[in-house]
Write a protein that holds these residues in place. Structure first.
Motif, mmCIF file in Angstrom:
data_model
loop_
_atom_site.group_PDB
_atom_site.id
_atom_site.type_symbol
_atom_site.label_atom_id
_atom_site.label_comp_id
_atom_site.label_asym_id
_atom_site.label_seq_id
_atom_site.Cartn_x
_atom_site.Cartn_y
_atom_site.Cartn_z
ATOM 1 N N VAL A 100 0.840 -1.202 0.000
ATOM 2 C CA VAL A 100 0.000 0.000 0.000
ATOM 3 C C VAL A 100 0.871 1.247 0.000
ATOM 4 C CG1 VAL A 100 -1.785 1.309 1.225
ATOM 5 C CG2 VAL A 100 -1.801 -1.189 1.301
ATOM 6 N N CYS A 101 0.548 2.177 -0.887
ATOM 7 C CA CYS A 101 1.148 3.511 -0.867
ATOM 8 C C CYS A 101 0.198 4.391 -0.048
ATOM 9 C CB CYS A 101 1.312 4.045 -2.282
ATOM 10 S SG CYS A 101 2.170 5.638 -2.376
ATOM 11 N N TYR A 102 0.644 4.812 1.125
ATOM 12 C CA TYR A 102 -0.214 5.544 2.054
ATOM 13 C C TYR A 102 -0.109 7.055 1.847
ATOM 14 C CZ TYR A 102 -0.990 1.322 4.876
ATOM 15 O OH TYR A 102 -1.356 0.066 5.321
ATOM 16 N N GLY A 107 -4.083 8.487 -0.599
ATOM 17 C CA GLY A 107 -4.810 8.396 0.674
ATOM 18 C C GLY A 107 -5.206 9.768 1.179
ATOM 19 N N LEU A 110 -5.966 10.391 5.033
ATOM 20 C CA LEU A 110 -5.029 9.931 6.065
ATOM 21 C C LEU A 110 -4.813 10.991 7.135
ATOM 22 C CD1 LEU A 110 -3.075 7.809 7.159
ATOM 23 C CD2 LEU A 110 -1.314 8.758 5.660
ATOM 24 N N ARG A 121 0.808 10.786 11.296
ATOM 25 C CA ARG A 121 0.593 10.038 10.047
ATOM 26 C C ARG A 121 1.349 8.714 10.084
ATOM 27 N NH1 ARG A 121 3.589 9.315 5.559
ATOM 28 N NH2 ARG A 121 2.558 9.213 3.513
ATOM 29 N N ILE A 125 -0.025 4.670 9.944
ATOM 30 C CA ILE A 125 0.463 3.682 8.974
ATOM 31 C C ILE A 125 1.027 2.463 9.707
ATOM 32 C CG2 ILE A 125 2.171 3.246 7.167
ATOM 33 C CD1 ILE A 125 1.906 6.233 6.417
ATOM 34 N N HIS A 128 -1.778 0.399 11.165
ATOM 35 C CA HIS A 128 -2.563 -0.270 10.127
ATOM 36 C C HIS A 128 -1.805 -1.473 9.571
ATOM 37 C CE1 HIS A 128 -4.799 -0.603 6.223
ATOM 38 N NE2 HIS A 128 -5.798 -0.432 7.057
ATOM 39 N N CYS A 129 -0.484 -1.363 9.497
ATOM 40 C CA CYS A 129 0.329 -2.457 8.954
ATOM 41 C C CYS A 129 0.646 -3.524 9.996
ATOM 42 C CB CYS A 129 1.638 -1.911 8.392
ATOM 43 S SG CYS A 129 1.463 -0.920 6.894
ATOM 44 N N ILE A 192 -7.106 5.948 3.012
ATOM 45 C CA ILE A 192 -5.797 6.183 3.626
ATOM 46 C C ILE A 192 -4.634 5.769 2.735
ATOM 47 C CG2 ILE A 192 -6.745 6.009 5.955
ATOM 48 C CD1 ILE A 192 -5.531 3.176 6.107
ATOM 49 N N GLY A 193 -4.902 5.045 1.657
ATOM 50 C CA GLY A 193 -3.828 4.610 0.772
ATOM 51 C C GLY A 193 -4.388 3.873 -0.430
ATOM 52 N N ALA A 220 3.610 -1.108 3.823
ATOM 53 C CA ALA A 220 3.779 0.233 3.272
ATOM 54 C C ALA A 220 4.868 0.244 2.204
ATOM 55 C CB ALA A 220 4.130 1.217 4.390
#
Length: 235
Positions: A100-102, A107, A110, A121, A125, A128-129, A192-193, A220
């Motif tokens: 994912v590119c956040y 996103g 975000l 931020r 991330i 979430h990861c 978000i991404g 990410a």
């Protein structure tokens, strides 16, 4: 031992098994365990899991016996027998990595989510990861996964002004869930991404990349890796 599900007749070729009334990881695990057991023991039965219920579709002609009970009643009896002594932990063993590119254009929500959660931020991330998610069900659109396992600190209500079009691959949060838009679709979840992977492809042997019960981990990535993976996905 798990309690027996409540069975509802939806049609002569469809039954609905209800395991609960809430969005709960333990209840959803029962749904997937039941689906695995029924696929194993009842040939020709289609199982469609949801959060707390399981839809069964079948051919009534295969379950019709002259002078006996109606096919859906016969199916109901076989279902209850098959679910005796249902084991726990029957989710899929597959774990799918989702790059994912956040943030940024990928996103746009975000920053708002970080402010809502009182986190930076990067903290959003990282959280979430860090989680391992389960695909509770597919719905809304073909290939759209509803994922359970979100860190509670990242929960955020849906937008009050849904977008007319959300880009394909958008990773989003809606309430206490996270999900991925498989195509460009209208939607009100917080974006978000974005992942470069194709979540739904009719050309593939299995069109949906994710299946109910799968484990999912987010990773990410930067813009350069996103563009490289996106180019590979288009081939």
């Amino acid at each position: 031992m798990w309690p027996a599900p409540h069975i509802e007749t939806l049609a002569e070729d469809a039954l609905l098994l209800r395991f609960g009334e809430t969005i709960d990881a333990a209840v959803n695990a029962r749904v997937h365990a039941a689906a695995a057991r029924l696929r194993e023991r009842l040939a020709g039965v289609e199982c469609v899991p949801a959060y707390a219920s399981l839809l069964l579709r079948f051919d009534p002609a295969q379950w019709e016996v002259s002078g006996a009970m109606a096919p859906h009643h016969r199916m109901g009896e076989r279902v209850m027998a098959a679910l005796q002594d249902l084991p726990e932990g029957a989710n899929s063993d597959r774990e799918i990595d989702i790059p994912v590119c956040y943030g940024g254009e990928a996103g746009p929500d975000l920053a708002a989510l970080a402010a809502h959660a009182r986190l930076t931020r990067d903290e959003v991330i990282a959280r979430h990861c860090a989680a391992t998610y389960r695909v509770a069900m597919l719905g809304f659109a073909p290939g759209f996964p509803y994922l359970l396992g979100l860190d509670p600190t990242l929960a955020m209500p849906r937008r009050s002004d849904p977008r007319i079009s959300v880009p394909a691959g958008s990773v989003a949060i809606g309430g206490e869930q996270t999900g991925i838009y498989p195509e460009a679709l209208p939607g009100g979840w917080q974006l978000i991404g974005r992942t470069p992977l194709r979540l739904f492809d009719l050309r593939a042997a299995s069109p949906s990349l994710l299946q109910p019960g799968d484990r999912v981990r987010f990773r990410a990535i930067g813009e350069d890796e996103y563009q490289r993976l996106a180019a590979e996905a288009r081939r």
